[in-house]
Design a protein around this motif. Sequence first.
Motif, PDB file in Angstrom:
ATOM      1  N   LYS A  17      12.649   7.928  -5.372  1.00 13.09           N
ATOM      2  CA  LYS A  17      11.902   6.806  -5.956  1.00 13.09           C
ATOM      3  C   LYS A  17      12.795   5.610  -6.275  1.00 13.09           C
ATOM      4  CE  LYS A  17       7.844   9.139  -7.813  1.00 13.09           C
ATOM      5  NZ  LYS A  17       6.985   8.863  -6.710  1.00 13.09           N
TER       6      LYS A  17
ATOM      7  N   GLU B 271       6.513   3.825 -11.267  1.00 12.18           N
ATOM      8  CA  GLU B 271       5.511   3.031 -11.999  1.00 12.18           C
ATOM      9  C   GLU B 271       5.779   1.523 -11.907  1.00 12.18           C
ATOM     10  OE1 GLU B 271       2.173   1.996 -13.634  1.00 12.18           O
ATOM     11  OE2 GLU B 271       2.632   4.066 -13.130  1.00 12.18           O
TER      12      GLU B 271
ATOM     13  N   LEU C 244       2.300   1.771  -3.458  1.00 11.86           N
ATOM     14  CA  LEU C 244       1.326   2.350  -4.393  1.00 11.86           C
ATOM     15  C   LEU C 244       1.323   3.871  -4.303  1.00 11.86           C
ATOM     16  CD1 LEU C 244      -1.692  -0.103  -4.030  1.00 11.86           C
ATOM     17  CD2 LEU C 244      -0.165   0.152  -6.003  1.00 11.86           C
TER      18      LEU C 244
ATOM     19  N   ARG D 101       4.925   0.352  -8.436  1.00 11.55           N
ATOM     20  CA  ARG D 101       3.470   0.357  -8.225  1.00 11.55           C
ATOM     21  C   ARG D 101       2.812  -0.843  -8.899  1.00 11.55           C
ATOM     22  NH1 ARG D 101       3.876   6.009  -9.259  1.00 11.55           N
ATOM     23  NH2 ARG D 101       2.852   5.704 -11.266  1.00 11.55           N
ATOM     24  N   THR D 102       3.281  -1.192 -10.090  1.00 15.56           N
ATOM     25  CA  THR D 102       2.734  -2.367 -10.784  1.00 15.56           C
ATOM     26  C   THR D 102       2.980  -3.632  -9.962  1.00 15.56           C
ATOM     27  OG1 THR D 102       3.076  -1.325 -12.935  1.00 15.56           O
ATOM     28  CG2 THR D 102       2.843  -3.722 -12.916  1.00 15.56           C
TER      29      THR D 102
ATOM     30  N   ARG E 124       0.764  -3.595  -6.752  1.00 14.80           N
ATOM     31  CA  ARG E 124      -0.636  -3.975  -6.996  1.00 14.80           C
ATOM     32  C   ARG E 124      -0.779  -5.496  -7.029  1.00 14.80           C
ATOM     33  NH1 ARG E 124      -0.978   0.901  -9.734  1.00 14.80           N
ATOM     34  NH2 ARG E 124      -0.012   0.187 -11.648  1.00 14.80           N
TER      35      ARG E 124
ATOM     36  N   GLU F  20       0.837  -1.210   0.000  1.00 11.24           N
ATOM     37  CA  GLU F  20       0.000   0.000   0.000  1.00 11.24           C
ATOM     38  C   GLU F  20       0.869   1.255   0.000  1.00 11.24           C
ATOM     39  OE1 GLU F  20      -2.350  -0.817   3.465  1.00 11.24           O
ATOM     40  OE2 GLU F  20      -3.827  -1.981   2.323  1.00 11.24           O
TER      41      GLU F  20
END
Length: 175
Positions: free
Chosen positions: A119, A62, A57, A65-66, A69, A54
């Motif tokens: 990041k 990116e 996300l 995040r993929t 998920r 979480e």
Amino acid sequence: MTKFRLPHEYVMRLNAELRSRNATWIEGEPPEKISRAFVAAASMADLFEMRVAELALAQGGEKVRTLARSLLQERRQQAQRLRSTLKIASLGDVDHFVPYQLDPRREHLFGRLRGTSDKDDFGALFINQQRASHEEAVSIFCYYAVYGENEALRAFARITLPFLERRLDQMAQLA
């Protein structure tokens, strides 16, 4: 496929898990206590990985995040399967050994990740934490799948183990 780890490694980790809950490992404990410790450890792994996913996300790039998920969906499903298994495992009231907050070790790991603003650094730390978490889960599930006393939980561990091993292999490739 990940190599099977010796039971003593699991017992040491389980002992640390029990100590973190102010319990002690005592030889000759009833099988229900060992099964409950397995459930607590598996639930803690699910809780940690869901919380971290979480966070990923919200803070990850990116690619992260993929992955997050996918991990979040898998862990939610695994947690639901565990709850369903517990209904037929006849362990009594499970509310007192299924954690609803992270233990201090995992809270520290979560805090380190939350405090990472870059990041790329976040992504690398996220992958490393996921790899370590999956290594631990594979070890716990391997042991219980072979030596666990509760047949329903042993079946759950055997069914879940290949998914954890595949995800661990994926994390090792990403690291």
